[in-house]
Design a protein around this motif. Structure first.
Motif, PDB file in Angstrom:
ATOM      1  N   ASP A  15       0.850  -1.195   0.000  1.00 33.98           N
ATOM      2  CA  ASP A  15       0.000   0.000   0.000  1.00 33.98           C
ATOM      3  C   ASP A  15       0.888   1.248   0.000  1.00 33.98           C
ATOM      4  O   ASP A  15       0.710   2.172  -0.814  1.00 33.98           O
ATOM      5  N   ILE A  16       1.873   1.274   0.895  1.00 32.76           N
ATOM      6  CA  ILE A  16       2.757   2.433   1.001  1.00 32.76           C
ATOM      7  C   ILE A  16       3.593   2.600  -0.268  1.00 32.76           C
ATOM      8  O   ILE A  16       3.794   3.725  -0.761  1.00 32.76           O
ATOM      9  N   MET A  17       4.070   1.503  -0.826  1.00 28.97           N
ATOM     10  CA  MET A  17       4.853   1.568  -2.057  1.00 28.97           C
ATOM     11  C   MET A  17       4.008   2.124  -3.203  1.00 28.97           C
ATOM     12  O   MET A  17       4.482   2.945  -3.999  1.00 28.97           O
ATOM     13  N   LEU A  18       2.760   1.684  -3.286  1.00 26.11           N
ATOM     14  CA  LEU A  18       1.871   2.192  -4.332  1.00 26.11           C
ATOM     15  C   LEU A  18       1.621   3.681  -4.144  1.00 26.11           C
ATOM     16  O   LEU A  18       1.643   4.458  -5.117  1.00 26.11           O
ATOM     17  N   ARG A  19       1.389   4.099  -2.909  1.00 29.27           N
ATOM     18  CA  ARG A  19       1.165   5.520  -2.642  1.00 29.27           C
ATOM     19  C   ARG A  19       2.375   6.351  -3.046  1.00 29.27           C
ATOM     20  O   ARG A  19       2.231   7.484  -3.523  1.00 29.27           O
ATOM     21  N   HIS A  20       3.566   5.805  -2.851  1.00 25.61           N
ATOM     22  CA  HIS A  20       4.776   6.497  -3.287  1.00 25.61           C
ATOM     23  C   HIS A  20       4.741   6.735  -4.800  1.00 25.61           C
ATOM     24  O   HIS A  20       5.038   7.843  -5.277  1.00 25.61           O
ATOM     25  N   GLU A  21       4.364   5.701  -5.548  1.00 22.77           N
ATOM     26  CA  GLU A  21       4.285   5.838  -7.009  1.00 22.77           C
ATOM     27  C   GLU A  21       3.202   6.838  -7.421  1.00 22.77           C
ATOM     28  O   GLU A  21       3.403   7.649  -8.333  1.00 22.77           O
TER      29      GLU A  21
ATOM     30  N   GLY B 114      -9.730  11.468  -1.307  1.00 19.73           N
ATOM     31  CA  GLY B 114     -10.336  12.441  -2.201  1.00 19.73           C
ATOM     32  C   GLY B 114      -9.860  12.364  -3.635  1.00 19.73           C
ATOM     33  O   GLY B 114     -10.184  13.221  -4.457  1.00 19.73           O
ATOM     34  N   GLY B 115      -9.102  11.308  -3.958  1.00 16.27           N
ATOM     35  CA  GLY B 115      -8.565  11.157  -5.302  1.00 16.27           C
ATOM     36  C   GLY B 115      -9.368  10.212  -6.170  1.00 16.27           C
ATOM     37  O   GLY B 115     -10.568   9.998  -5.950  1.00 16.27           O
ATOM     38  N   THR B 116      -8.683   9.606  -7.128  1.00 19.92           N
ATOM     39  CA  THR B 116      -9.385   8.833  -8.153  1.00 19.92           C
ATOM     40  C   THR B 116      -8.924   7.393  -8.292  1.00 19.92           C
ATOM     41  O   THR B 116      -9.420   6.664  -9.149  1.00 19.92           O
ATOM     42  N   VAL B 117      -7.966   6.962  -7.480  1.00 17.48           N
ATOM     43  CA  VAL B 117      -7.466   5.592  -7.566  1.00 17.48           C
ATOM     44  C   VAL B 117      -8.062   4.790  -6.416  1.00 17.48           C
ATOM     45  O   VAL B 117      -7.846   5.121  -5.243  1.00 17.48           O
TER      46      VAL B 117
ATOM     47  N   MET C  53       8.771   5.833   4.156  1.00 17.14           N
ATOM     48  CA  MET C  53       7.551   5.062   4.385  1.00 17.14           C
ATOM     49  C   MET C  53       6.754   5.651   5.546  1.00 17.14           C
ATOM     50  O   MET C  53       5.524   5.738   5.489  1.00 17.14           O
ATOM     51  N   ALA C  54       7.454   6.058   6.584  1.00 19.47           N
ATOM     52  CA  ALA C  54       6.783   6.643   7.746  1.00 19.47           C
ATOM     53  C   ALA C  54       6.074   7.936   7.371  1.00 19.47           C
ATOM     54  O   ALA C  54       4.947   8.201   7.816  1.00 19.47           O
ATOM     55  N   THR C  55       6.707   8.740   6.540  1.00 17.77           N
ATOM     56  CA  THR C  55       6.098  10.005   6.117  1.00 17.77           C
ATOM     57  C   THR C  55       4.855   9.756   5.265  1.00 17.77           C
ATOM     58  O   THR C  55       3.830  10.438   5.428  1.00 17.77           O
ATOM     59  N   ILE C  56       4.919   8.771   4.384  1.00  9.56           N
ATOM     60  CA  ILE C  56       3.752   8.425   3.568  1.00  9.56           C
ATOM     61  C   ILE C  56       2.618   7.910   4.455  1.00  9.56           C
ATOM     62  O   ILE C  56       1.443   8.198   4.207  1.00  9.56           O
TER      63      ILE C  56
ATOM     64  N   ALA D 205      -5.381  -3.519 -11.627  1.00  9.01           N
ATOM     65  CA  ALA D 205      -3.954  -3.612 -11.315  1.00  9.01           C
ATOM     66  C   ALA D 205      -3.793  -4.150  -9.906  1.00  9.01           C
ATOM     67  O   ALA D 205      -4.761  -4.236  -9.138  1.00  9.01           O
ATOM     68  N   ALA D 206      -2.562  -4.510  -9.568  1.00 10.28           N
ATOM     69  CA  ALA D 206      -2.290  -5.017  -8.223  1.00 10.28           C
ATOM     70  C   ALA D 206      -0.881  -4.634  -7.804  1.00 10.28           C
ATOM     71  O   ALA D 206       0.074  -4.833  -8.564  1.00 10.28           O
ATOM     72  N   ALA D 207      -0.761  -4.080  -6.618  1.00  5.49           N
ATOM     73  CA  ALA D 207       0.533  -3.880  -5.982  1.00  5.49           C
ATOM     74  C   ALA D 207       0.710  -5.074  -5.054  1.00  5.49           C
ATOM     75  O   ALA D 207       0.014  -5.196  -4.038  1.00  5.49           O
ATOM     76  N   THR D 208       1.610  -5.967  -5.387  1.00  4.95           N
ATOM     77  CA  THR D 208       1.669  -7.239  -4.678  1.00  4.95           C
ATOM     78  C   THR D 208       3.102  -7.714  -4.498  1.00  4.95           C
ATOM     79  O   THR D 208       4.026  -7.251  -5.168  1.00  4.95           O
ATOM     80  N   GLN D 209       3.272  -8.633  -3.567  1.00 11.45           N
ATOM     81  CA  GLN D 209       4.566  -9.232  -3.321  1.00 11.45           C
ATOM     82  C   GLN D 209       4.665 -10.551  -4.085  1.00 11.45           C
ATOM     83  O   GLN D 209       3.678 -11.124  -4.494  1.00 11.45           O
ATOM     84  N   GLU D 210       5.883 -11.018  -4.245  1.00 13.61           N
ATOM     85  CA  GLU D 210       6.100 -12.307  -4.895  1.00 13.61           C
ATOM     86  C   GLU D 210       5.817 -13.455  -3.918  1.00 13.61           C
ATOM     87  O   GLU D 210       5.900 -13.275  -2.703  1.00 13.61           O
ATOM     88  N   PRO D 211       5.384 -14.620  -4.450  1.00 10.19           N
ATOM     89  CA  PRO D 211       5.401 -15.014  -5.861  1.00 10.19           C
ATOM     90  C   PRO D 211       4.150 -14.621  -6.641  1.00 10.19           C
ATOM     91  O   PRO D 211       3.962 -15.068  -7.774  1.00 10.19           O
TER      92      PRO D 211
END
Length: 327
Positions: free
Chosen positions: A142-148, A160-163, A298-301, A184-190
């Protein structure tokens, strides 16, 4: 060395009994997820590294958790001593209850952003209006996706956004892709490789590109401070076993994956495809090093997402036990 597997109920009873001052222990409860990004813990346990490093006088109890929230709750209530967890839950919990420390890294990388075939998504900007699966709210992915999203000026619907971020079990994501329920999916392997092979998904951002790339901290070793202070030898023994596991995975990739797949089938009853899991292992970077800069971002996000009310994580990382082991 005694080794037992605890149920959640039994560790709660142990936690109640443990309330009060900490004393030198003759047992340790180790926690982890039945996920590929926790392979260092699995290898350390299955290959006997933990038993060898902790010695015959220490009983090893293990417990698996479905997500970081459950893991950190168990640690906060003294039902868990040490183990591997995503950095976001460890960071978010530290803000409100600074009773644990990150004492080593475990896995970097190993996460991807996959898009559904036919979704029309060719860039992060194209996620505008999309449904994106994440493991859980507040998870590391979740945090990684928010960074992107921040990088291209997009925000989640909840802000308040669109994603639209949709918490979904990674194992269910292939079905959701095939049904067209998520884009789409923000996911870990495998699970990234599974999406490619089973749902004809495209990897929009691989482990080199997603969030902080291979520097993205996916899993960390976290320990309860009171336990560590009372039992430094146990914590140091855990870290020695952890480092041996990292080295074993690096030197014996195929065997490590086989051990992991067998372990997951034994504890969950569900099998993972060996060849796909082996393919996914190329996206993981097992480690004991800690990237504090990524943890701070990550903490800031997390604060921006209102998962935490502060990004002050000073004191969260404790190198003292790792330094002793690496001497």
């Amino acid at each position: 060395m005694k080794r037992t597997t605890l149920t959640l109920g039994s560790i709660l009873l142990l936690g109640l009994a443990a309330c009060g001052s900490e004393e030198e222990a003759d047992e340790v409860t180790i926690g982890y997820f039945p996920n590929f990004t926790h392979i260092t813990t699995v290898i350390a346990l299955e290959n006997g590294f933990m038993e060898e490093e902790l010695g015959d006088d220490i009983t090893i109890n293990t417990n698996t958790f479905p997500d970081g929230g459950a893991f950190m709750e168990a640690m906060s209530t003294r039902d868990l001593d040490v183990g591997t967890v995503g950095p976001s839950p460890a960071t978010q919990t530290y803000i409100t209850n600074p009773e644990h420390s990150i004492i080593a890294g475990a896995v970097n990388g190993g996460a991807v952003l996959a898009v559904r075939d036919g979704s029309g998504i060719e860039s992060v900007e194209d996620l505008d209006g999309a449904n994106v699966a994440i493991p859980t709210i507040g998870s590391t992915q979740d945090i990684m996706l928010r960074h992107e999203l921040n990088e291209v000026g997009l925000t989640p619907v909840a802000d308040g956004g669109t994603v639209n971020l949709m918490p979904q079990a990674p194992a269910d994501t292939s079905t959701l892709f095939l049904q067209g329920d998520v884009d789409a999916a923000a996911t870990q392997e495998p699970w990234g490789v599974f999406l490619e092979n089973q749902a004809d998904a495209t990897i929009l951002l691989d482990e080199e590109e997603f969030a902080w790339g291979r520097e993205s901290t996916t899993t960390v070793v976290t320990a309860r401070n009171a336990f560590s202070e009372a039992n430094p030898e146990i914590v140091e023994g855990y870290l020695r076993a952890h480092i041996r596991a990292v080295e074993f995975i690096e030197e014996n990739q195929e065997e490590a994956v086989s051990v992991f797949v067998d372990h997951i089938e034994e504890i969950t009853g569900s099998g993972l495809d060996y060849d796909e899991t082996l393919e996914a292992s190329n996206r993981l970077n097992p480690t004991y090093e800690i990237n504090e800069d990524v943890l701070q971002q990550m903490a800031t996000i997390s604060v921006e997402a209102e998962y935490a009310n502060s990004d002050d994580i000073e004191g969260l990382v404790d190198y003292s036990y790792l330094d002793v082991v690496l001497e």
